[in-house]
Design an enzyme around this catalytic site. Structure first.
Site, PDB file in Angstrom:
ATOM      1  N   HIS A   5       0.748  -1.347   0.166  1.00 20.14           N
ATOM      2  CA  HIS A   5      -0.120   0.032  -0.072  1.00 20.14           C
ATOM      3  C   HIS A   5       0.830   1.213  -0.095  1.00 20.14           C
ATOM      4  O   HIS A   5       1.672   1.412  -0.822  1.00 20.14           O
ATOM      5  CB  HIS A   5      -0.757  -0.068   1.269  1.00 20.14           C
ATOM      6  CG  HIS A   5      -2.043   0.880   1.207  1.00 20.14           C
ATOM      7  ND1 HIS A   5      -2.486   1.656   0.130  1.00 20.14           N
ATOM      8  CD2 HIS A   5      -2.871   1.103   2.278  1.00 20.14           C
ATOM      9  CE1 HIS A   5      -3.468   2.152   0.604  1.00 20.14           C
ATOM     10  NE2 HIS A   5      -3.882   2.103   1.952  1.00 20.14           N
TER      11      HIS A   5
ATOM     12  N   HIS B 254      -1.867  -2.462  -9.992  1.00 19.57           N
ATOM     13  CA  HIS B 254      -3.149  -1.657  -9.127  1.00 19.57           C
ATOM     14  C   HIS B 254      -4.099  -2.638  -9.071  1.00 19.57           C
ATOM     15  O   HIS B 254      -4.450  -3.510 -10.116  1.00 19.57           O
ATOM     16  CB  HIS B 254      -3.656  -0.444  -9.723  1.00 19.57           C
ATOM     17  CG  HIS B 254      -4.219   0.354  -8.523  1.00 19.57           C
ATOM     18  ND1 HIS B 254      -5.436   0.447  -8.425  1.00 19.57           N
ATOM     19  CD2 HIS B 254      -3.668   1.274  -7.806  1.00 19.57           C
ATOM     20  CE1 HIS B 254      -6.021   1.071  -7.335  1.00 19.57           C
ATOM     21  NE2 HIS B 254      -5.122   1.617  -7.022  1.00 19.57           N
TER      22      HIS B 254
ATOM     23  N   ASP C  14       2.758   5.995  -6.734  1.00 20.24           N
ATOM     24  CA  ASP C  14       3.882   5.774  -5.749  1.00 20.24           C
ATOM     25  C   ASP C  14       5.160   5.998  -6.442  1.00 20.24           C
ATOM     26  O   ASP C  14       6.014   6.186  -5.880  1.00 20.24           O
ATOM     27  CB  ASP C  14       3.911   4.551  -4.860  1.00 20.24           C
ATOM     28  CG  ASP C  14       2.840   4.505  -4.040  1.00 20.24           C
ATOM     29  OD1 ASP C  14       2.525   5.713  -3.326  1.00 20.24           O
ATOM     30  OD2 ASP C  14       2.012   3.647  -3.766  1.00 20.24           O
TER      31      ASP C  14
HETATM   32  N1  COA Z   1       5.832  -6.083 -10.102  1.00 15.37           N
HETATM   33  C1  COA Z   1       5.747  -7.453 -10.925  1.00 15.37           C
HETATM   34  N2  COA Z   1       4.562  -8.097 -11.006  1.00 15.37           N
HETATM   35  C2  COA Z   1       3.323  -7.641 -10.684  1.00 15.37           C
HETATM   36  C3  COA Z   1       3.397  -6.484  -9.973  1.00 15.37           C
HETATM   37  C4  COA Z   1       4.543  -5.508  -9.648  1.00 15.37           C
HETATM   38  N3  COA Z   1       4.284  -4.391  -9.176  1.00 15.37           N
HETATM   39  N4  COA Z   1       2.070  -6.146  -9.555  1.00 15.37           N
HETATM   40  C5  COA Z   1       1.369  -7.342  -9.783  1.00 15.37           C
HETATM   41  N5  COA Z   1       2.498  -8.078 -10.470  1.00 15.37           N
HETATM   42  C6  COA Z   1       1.827  -9.554 -11.087  1.00 15.37           C
HETATM   43  C7  COA Z   1       1.856 -10.316  -9.782  1.00 15.37           C
HETATM   44  O1  COA Z   1       3.114 -11.211  -9.747  1.00 15.37           O
HETATM   45  C8  COA Z   1       0.741 -11.519 -10.336  1.00 15.37           C
HETATM   46  O2  COA Z   1       1.457 -12.291 -11.295  1.00 15.37           O
HETATM   47  P1  COA Z   1       1.024 -13.726 -11.440  1.00 15.37           P
HETATM   48  O3  COA Z   1      -0.395 -13.805 -11.746  1.00 15.37           O
HETATM   49  O4  COA Z   1       1.885 -14.263 -12.526  1.00 15.37           O
HETATM   50  O5  COA Z   1       1.032 -14.469 -10.102  1.00 15.37           O
HETATM   51  C9  COA Z   1      -0.494 -10.556 -11.206  1.00 15.37           C
HETATM   52  O6  COA Z   1       0.373  -9.342 -11.433  1.00 15.37           O
HETATM   53  C10 COA Z   1      -1.101 -10.034 -10.159  1.00 15.37           C
HETATM   54  O7  COA Z   1      -0.734  -9.390  -8.966  1.00 15.37           O
HETATM   55  P2  COA Z   1      -1.377  -9.353  -7.674  1.00 15.37           P
HETATM   56  O8  COA Z   1      -0.379  -9.174  -6.586  1.00 15.37           O
HETATM   57  O9  COA Z   1      -2.202 -10.582  -7.111  1.00 15.37           O
HETATM   58  O10 COA Z   1      -2.633  -8.357  -7.716  1.00 15.37           O
HETATM   59  P3  COA Z   1      -3.336  -7.680  -6.711  1.00 15.37           P
HETATM   60  O11 COA Z   1      -4.476  -7.189  -7.330  1.00 15.37           O
HETATM   61  O12 COA Z   1      -3.493  -8.431  -5.543  1.00 15.37           O
HETATM   62  O13 COA Z   1      -2.166  -6.567  -6.367  1.00 15.37           O
HETATM   63  C11 COA Z   1      -1.030  -4.631  -5.849  1.00 15.37           C
HETATM   64  C12 COA Z   1      -2.402  -5.090  -6.381  1.00 15.37           C
HETATM   65  C13 COA Z   1      -0.938  -3.096  -5.890  1.00 15.37           C
HETATM   66  C14 COA Z   1      -0.815  -5.167  -4.439  1.00 15.37           C
HETATM   67  C15 COA Z   1      -0.092  -5.150  -6.806  1.00 15.37           C
HETATM   68  O14 COA Z   1      -0.053  -4.639  -7.907  1.00 15.37           O
HETATM   69  C16 COA Z   1       1.375  -5.117  -6.225  1.00 15.37           C
HETATM   70  O15 COA Z   1       1.879  -5.622  -5.220  1.00 15.37           O
HETATM   71  N6  COA Z   1       2.145  -3.831  -6.578  1.00 15.37           N
HETATM   72  C17 COA Z   1       3.495  -3.323  -5.983  1.00 15.37           C
HETATM   73  C18 COA Z   1       3.105  -2.590  -4.612  1.00 15.37           C
HETATM   74  C19 COA Z   1       2.560  -1.432  -4.897  1.00 15.37           C
HETATM   75  O16 COA Z   1       3.142  -0.690  -5.577  1.00 15.37           O
HETATM   76  N7  COA Z   1       1.426  -0.882  -4.208  1.00 15.37           N
HETATM   77  C20 COA Z   1       0.720   0.527  -4.382  1.00 15.37           C
HETATM   78  C21 COA Z   1      -0.543   0.266  -5.092  1.00 15.37           C
HETATM   79  S1  COA Z   1      -1.122   1.901  -5.160  1.00 15.37           S
END
Ligand code: COA
Length: 377
Positions: free
Chosen positions: A220, A259, A310
Site C-alpha cells: 500500500h 494496481h 507511488d
Molecule cells: N511487479 C511485478 N509483478 C506484478 C506487480 C508488480 N508491481 N504487480 C502485480 N504483478 C503481477 C503479480 O506477480 C501477479 O502475477 P501472477 O498472476 O503471474 O502471479 C499478477 O500481476 C497479479 O498481482 P497481484 O499481486 O495478485 O494483484 P493484486 O490485485 O492483488 O495486487 C497490488 C495489487 C497493488 C498489491 C500489486 O500490483 C502490487 O503488489 N504492486 C506493488 C506494490 C505497490 O506498488 N503498491 C501500491 C499500490 S497503489
C-alpha cells in the site's frame, strides 16, 4: 458470498456505498466528489481538496481563507506530546512515529463526541506534519523546532520545517499536487480499516491510527519508499533495464507498479510524472528521471504493468531532497483528509461492518485433556 479464489483479498467485491470518490469507473475515472483528478491537480490546492472531501463541496473564497487560518492555528503540539516524541529513538520508522503521535494526541485531546469530528480532523491535518518534523529534528540532532511556521500551505509548511527555508514556488506546488493526488482513493486498504473502525462507533483518532498502520505496508503506501530503494540502485537507464529484467526473472514485484482496480494506467501517475520531470529539469540532474522512465518502459514492454502514483512520487520526492523514510508519512499527511471524509460518511449512515468467513478448518472434534495429548492426536 463465498470466499473462493475470485474473492481472495475481496477483489471485485463491492463492500459499501460512497459519495466521496470514484476510482476507475467508466466515463468518470478518478473523481473526488464529482470533480476529476485532472481538474483538481491543475486548478486546486490541497487545502481546497481537503475542504471538498470533508464538506462534499468546494469552499467559497472566505471559507477557504478561514480553513487556512484554522489549519495554521492548529500546528502547535502540546508539551506532553513533544515529550513522548522525544522518547522515540532516531531509529524508529517515521510511520511508527506518526502512528504513536496520532494515538497520543487522542489521549491528550480526546474526541468527546461526534459533533467534534470535523475539528479533530482539522487538528490532525494540521499537526501530523508538525509531529513528524518535531521528532525528525529532535531525534537526529537534538533540535526542538518551532512547528508554528507562517507558511500558508501544508506543502510549504512541511518543506520549511524540513529544510529551514521557504521552498521555491515550483517545489511547493509539486508537493502540493502530490498531496492532492494522495488525498483520497475510495475503499483502499487503509480507508477500509478506518471505516471498519468507525463502524464500531470508535473515536476518530482510532480510525486514523488504524489507517496509518495499514498504509505502512509496502503493498500500500509503503510502496513509494520501496520504489525509491529500487530506483536508486541504478546509475544509468541501461543498468535499470538489466535490473528490472533480473527482478522479473526472479518473480520479484517491482514496487510502485500495478494496481488492484486500474487495468491499463493509474491516472495519477501521468500527473505526478510531469511534476517529477519539471523538478528534474529544474535541478539540472535528469539521471533519476531517466532511470525511472526506463523502468516504466521495461515494465510495460515485459509485463504490461504500469506505474501507480507511488512510483513517480518517489522520483519527485527524491528530487525535492526529501529523505526516503518520510515518503509514506507524507502520504499520511494527505490521506488523513480522505480517511476523515470516510469516517464522517460511515458515521452518517452506520451499520457495523462484520462480514462472514468460509470455514476451512478441521471438523468438530473431542477435547483431549493435556495429560492424554500426544503428537499423533
Ligand atoms: N511487479 C511485478 N509483478 C506484478 C506487480 C508488480 N508491481 N504487480 C502485480 N504483478 C503481477 C503479480 O506477480 C501477479 O502475477 P501472477 O498472476 O503471474 O502471479 C499478477 O500481476 C497479479 O498481482 P497481484 O499481486 O495478485 O494483484 P493484486 O490485485 O492483488 O495486487 C497490488 C495489487 C497493488 C498489491 C500489486 O500490483 C502490487 O503488489 N504492486 C506493488 C506494490 C505497490 O506498488 N503498491 C501500491 C499500490 S497503489
Amino acid at each position: 458470498m463465498s470466499n473462493n479464489a475470485n474473492t481472495k483479498g475481496l477483489a471485485g467485491v463491492t463492500a459499501g456505498q460512497t459519495s466521496i470518490a470514484t476510482v476507475g469507473k467508466e466515463g468518470k475515472g478518478l473523481t473526488y466528489c464529482g470533480y476529476t483528478i485532472e481538474d483538481l491537480a491543475e486548478h486546486s490546492t490541497f487545502e481546497e481538496v481537503a475542504f471538498l472531501l470533508m464538506q462534499s463541496r468546494l469552499p467559497l473564497a472566505g471559507e477557504l481563507e478561514a480553513f487556512h487560518t484554522q489549519l495554521q492555528k492548529h500546528r502547535t503540539l502540546p508539551d506532553p506530546l513533544k515529550m513522548v516524541l522525544e522518547q522515540l529513538p532516531s531509529s524508529s520508522l517515521p510511520m511508527d512515529v506518526l502512528r504513536t503521535g496520532c494515538s497520543t494526541l487522542g489521549c491528550l485531546e480526546p474526541e468527546m463526541d461526534f459533533t467534534a469530528q470535523r475539528s479533530v480532523a482539522i487538528r490532525l491535518l494540521a499537526s501530523l506534519p508538525s509531529m513528524l518534523m518535531y521528532w525528525h529534528h529532535f531525534s537526529h540532532n537534538g533540535n526542538r523546532i518551532d512547528t508554528n511556521t507562517t507558511e500558508k500551505s501544508i506543502a510549504s509548511h512541511f518543506l520549511k520545517m524540513l529544510t529551514g527555508s521557504t521552498p521555491s514556488e515550483l517545489n511547493e506546488r509539486a508537493l502540493d499536487v502530490s498531496l492532492i493526488l494522495y488525498a483520497e482513493h475510495e475503499f483502499n486498504a487503509s480507508t477500509f480499516v478506518s471505516r471498519i473502525t468507525a463502524s464500531t462507533l470508535s473515536d476518530i483518532y482510532s480510525t486514523i491510527t488504524g489507517g496509518i498502520g495499514a498504509l505502512r505496508g509496502p503493498l500500500h503506501g509503503g510502496a513509494n519508499e520501496a520504489a525509491m530503494e529500487f530506483i536508486e540502485r541504478f546509475k544509468t537507464p541501461a543498468e535499470a533495464e538489466t535490473g528490472v529484467l533480473e527482478a522479473l526473472a526472479c518473480k520479484d514485484k517491482i514496487m510502485g507498479f500495478g494496481h488492484r482496480i486500474y487495468t491499463t494506467s493509474d491516472p495519477r501517475s501521468a500527473i505526478i510524472k510531469q511534476w517529477a520531470k519539471r523538478l528534474s529539469k529544474d535541478t539540472e540532474d535528469s539521471h533519476l528521471f531517466a532511470v525511472s522512465e526506463r523502468i516504466e518502459e521495461v515494465m510495460w514492454r515485459e509485463k504490461r504493468i504500469f506505474p501507480n502514483l507511488d512510483f513517480y512520487c518517489a522520483t519527485a520526492y527524491h528530487t525535492l531532497q526529501i529523505p526516503t523514510s518520510l515518503f509514506t508519512p507524507i502520504f499520511v499527511m494527505a490521506r488523513t483528509a480522505g480517511w476523515a471524509a470516510h469516517v464522517f460518511e460511515q458515521r452518517a449512515d452506520n451499520r457495523l461492518i462484520r462480514p462472514n468467513a468460509d470455514y476451512i478448518g478441521p471438523d468438530t472434534r473431542s477435547y483431549i485433556p493435556i495429560a492424554d495429548r500426544s503428537e499423533s492426536n
